[in-house]
Design a protein around this motif. Structure first.
Motif, mmCIF file in Angstrom:
data_model
loop_
_atom_site.group_PDB
_atom_site.id
_atom_site.type_symbol
_atom_site.label_atom_id
_atom_site.label_comp_id
_atom_site.label_asym_id
_atom_site.label_seq_id
_atom_site.Cartn_x
_atom_site.Cartn_y
_atom_site.Cartn_z
ATOM 1 N N ASP A 99 -47.125 -46.488 -28.959
ATOM 2 C CA ASP A 99 -47.037 -45.028 -28.956
ATOM 3 C C ASP A 99 -46.734 -44.459 -30.346
ATOM 4 N N GLY A 100 -46.643 -45.342 -31.353
ATOM 5 C CA GLY A 100 -46.425 -44.881 -32.721
ATOM 6 C C GLY A 100 -44.978 -44.854 -33.160
ATOM 7 N N THR A 101 -44.044 -45.113 -32.246
ATOM 8 C CA THR A 101 -42.636 -45.114 -32.647
ATOM 9 C C THR A 101 -42.323 -46.382 -33.438
ATOM 10 N N GLU A 102 -41.348 -46.245 -34.321
ATOM 11 C CA GLU A 102 -41.010 -47.342 -35.218
ATOM 12 C C GLU A 102 -40.032 -48.310 -34.572
ATOM 13 N N ARG A 150 -40.983 -54.227 -58.002
ATOM 14 C CA ARG A 150 -41.210 -55.435 -58.791
ATOM 15 C C ARG A 150 -42.447 -55.330 -59.672
ATOM 16 N N PHE A 151 -43.516 -54.724 -59.154
ATOM 17 C CA PHE A 151 -44.793 -54.722 -59.883
ATOM 18 C C PHE A 151 -45.197 -53.350 -60.401
ATOM 19 N N ASN A 152 -44.422 -52.317 -60.062
ATOM 20 C CA ASN A 152 -44.653 -50.957 -60.546
ATOM 21 C C ASN A 152 -46.071 -50.463 -60.262
ATOM 22 N N LEU A 153 -46.538 -50.736 -59.040
ATOM 23 C CA LEU A 153 -47.846 -50.261 -58.589
ATOM 24 C C LEU A 153 -47.646 -49.420 -57.330
ATOM 25 N N PRO A 154 -48.506 -48.436 -57.108
ATOM 26 C CA PRO A 154 -48.370 -47.627 -55.898
ATOM 27 C C PRO A 154 -48.603 -48.467 -54.641
ATOM 28 N N VAL A 155 -47.905 -48.083 -53.591
ATOM 29 C CA VAL A 155 -48.005 -48.758 -52.296
ATOM 30 C C VAL A 155 -48.439 -47.736 -51.257
ATOM 31 N N TYR A 156 -49.433 -48.117 -50.476
ATOM 32 C CA TYR A 156 -49.892 -47.293 -49.361
ATOM 33 C C TYR A 156 -49.599 -48.045 -48.078
ATOM 34 N N TRP A 157 -49.066 -47.319 -47.081
ATOM 35 C CA TRP A 157 -48.822 -47.906 -45.778
ATOM 36 C C TRP A 157 -49.930 -47.482 -44.840
ATOM 37 N N VAL A 158 -50.428 -48.434 -44.064
ATOM 38 C CA VAL A 158 -51.523 -48.176 -43.127
ATOM 39 C C VAL A 158 -51.104 -48.637 -41.742
ATOM 40 N N ASP A 159 -51.395 -47.829 -40.742
ATOM 41 C CA ASP A 159 -51.133 -48.175 -39.350
ATOM 42 C C ASP A 159 -51.833 -49.497 -39.029
ATOM 43 N N GLU A 160 -51.072 -50.459 -38.568
ATOM 44 C CA GLU A 160 -51.653 -51.775 -38.305
ATOM 45 C C GLU A 160 -51.608 -52.163 -36.838
ATOM 46 N N ARG A 161 -51.438 -51.194 -35.960
ATOM 47 C CA ARG A 161 -51.243 -51.523 -34.545
ATOM 48 C C ARG A 161 -52.315 -52.437 -33.969
ATOM 49 N N MET A 162 -53.544 -52.302 -34.382
ATOM 50 C CA MET A 162 -54.610 -53.091 -33.784
ATOM 51 C C MET A 162 -55.133 -54.206 -34.693
ATOM 52 N N SER A 163 -54.542 -54.389 -35.856
ATOM 53 C CA SER A 163 -55.102 -55.340 -36.825
ATOM 54 C C SER A 163 -55.082 -56.786 -36.321
ATOM 55 N N SER A 164 -54.017 -57.204 -35.666
ATOM 56 C CA SER A 164 -53.954 -58.593 -35.195
ATOM 57 C C SER A 164 -54.949 -58.846 -34.069
ATOM 58 N N LEU A 165 -55.090 -57.870 -33.166
ATOM 59 C CA LEU A 165 -56.081 -58.014 -32.088
ATOM 60 C C LEU A 165 -57.491 -58.069 -32.671
ATOM 61 N N PHE A 188 -59.583 -48.496 -46.744
ATOM 62 C CA PHE A 188 -60.778 -48.053 -47.454
ATOM 63 C C PHE A 188 -61.561 -47.027 -46.637
ATOM 64 N N GLU A 189 -61.605 -47.194 -45.339
ATOM 65 C CA GLU A 189 -62.407 -46.304 -44.497
ATOM 66 C C GLU A 189 -61.671 -45.047 -44.059
ATOM 67 N N GLY A 190 -60.366 -45.171 -43.835
ATOM 68 C CA GLY A 190 -59.663 -44.022 -43.277
ATOM 69 C C GLY A 190 -58.470 -43.537 -44.057
ATOM 70 N N GLY A 191 -58.022 -44.308 -44.993
ATOM 71 C CA GLY A 191 -56.896 -43.876 -45.794
ATOM 72 C C GLY A 191 -55.566 -44.386 -45.285
ATOM 73 N N ALA A 192 -54.536 -43.902 -45.906
ATOM 74 C CA ALA A 192 -53.181 -44.363 -45.640
ATOM 75 C C ALA A 192 -52.406 -43.332 -44.855
ATOM 76 N N THR A 193 -51.384 -43.806 -44.167
ATOM 77 C CA THR A 193 -50.496 -42.881 -43.487
ATOM 78 C C THR A 193 -49.442 -42.355 -44.453
ATOM 79 N N GLU A 194 -49.068 -43.183 -45.433
ATOM 80 C CA GLU A 194 -48.047 -42.781 -46.395
ATOM 81 C C GLU A 194 -48.314 -43.443 -47.738
ATOM 82 N N TYR A 195 -47.741 -42.849 -48.766
ATOM 83 C CA TYR A 195 -47.882 -43.349 -50.130
ATOM 84 C C TYR A 195 -46.486 -43.477 -50.713
ATOM 85 N N PHE A 196 -46.232 -44.528 -51.463
ATOM 86 C CA PHE A 196 -44.917 -44.721 -52.079
ATOM 87 C C PHE A 196 -45.088 -45.136 -53.529
ATOM 88 N N ASN A 197 -44.475 -44.375 -54.416
ATOM 89 C CA ASN A 197 -44.482 -44.700 -55.838
ATOM 90 C C ASN A 197 -43.117 -44.338 -56.399
#
Length: 153
Positions: free
Chosen positions: A70-73, A90-105, A138-147
């Motif tokens: 349901d999207g809750t953390e 550690r690497f001073n590069l931007p980080v994007y978080w992507v919803d991974e709910r279905m990636s393992s399936l 690449f296809e849909g983008g990120a849910t969040e960005y962290f820098n």
């Protein structure tokens, strides 16, 4: 349209025991499984990641963000965010978080189609999940960005 800009992106399917890693280039839209990082300590895992960073020279990172259906953390969501913040620090590069709910399936179904089963599947499952996360970015983008601070994307 693919998102991500020019240069290599490394994506991570974070787990406490194993971290799947995939590599891709948004400009051409190609992604592929790269490695499964394991280790007895966070330091050992980050040493292995540092070698991948040195080899591939990424311009950014993508980290899968696991949540309940349901999207809750939950606890692994918190640990994935912590992992992403450590990558950025550690690497001073931007980080994007992507919803991974279905990636393992998705990864399991791809490996089933390729007739990769059992122990062989387990050894590459996290890498293929990271590949699915990166393709989703690449296809849909990120849910969040962290820098160094969090922003909505």
């Amino acid at each position: 349209m693919l998102k991500g800009g020019k240069g290599t992106t490394l994506a991570f399917d974070f787990g406490e025991a194993r971290i799947g890693v995939a590599q891709g280039d948004a400009e051409v839209g190609l992604t592929h499984p790269l490695a499964t990082v394991t280790g007895n300590s966070n330091e050992a895992k980050f040493e292995a990641i540092a070698k991948l960073v040195e080899e591939w020279q990424p311009v950014q990172f993508v980290v899968g963000l696991p949540t309940h259906t349901d999207g809750t953390e939950h606890e692994l969501t918190r640990l994935s965010r912590k992992f992403g913040r450590r990558l950025q620090g550690r690497f001073n590069l931007p980080v994007y978080w992507v919803d991974e709910r279905m990636s393992s399936l998705y990864a399991e179904s791809l490996l089933d189609e390729a007739q990769v089963f059992g122990r062989k599947q387990k050894s590459v499952l996290d890498q293929v999940a990271a590949q699915a996360i990166l393709q989703g970015f690449f296809e849909g983008g990120a849910t969040e960005y962290f820098n160094g601070r969090e922003e909505a994307v």
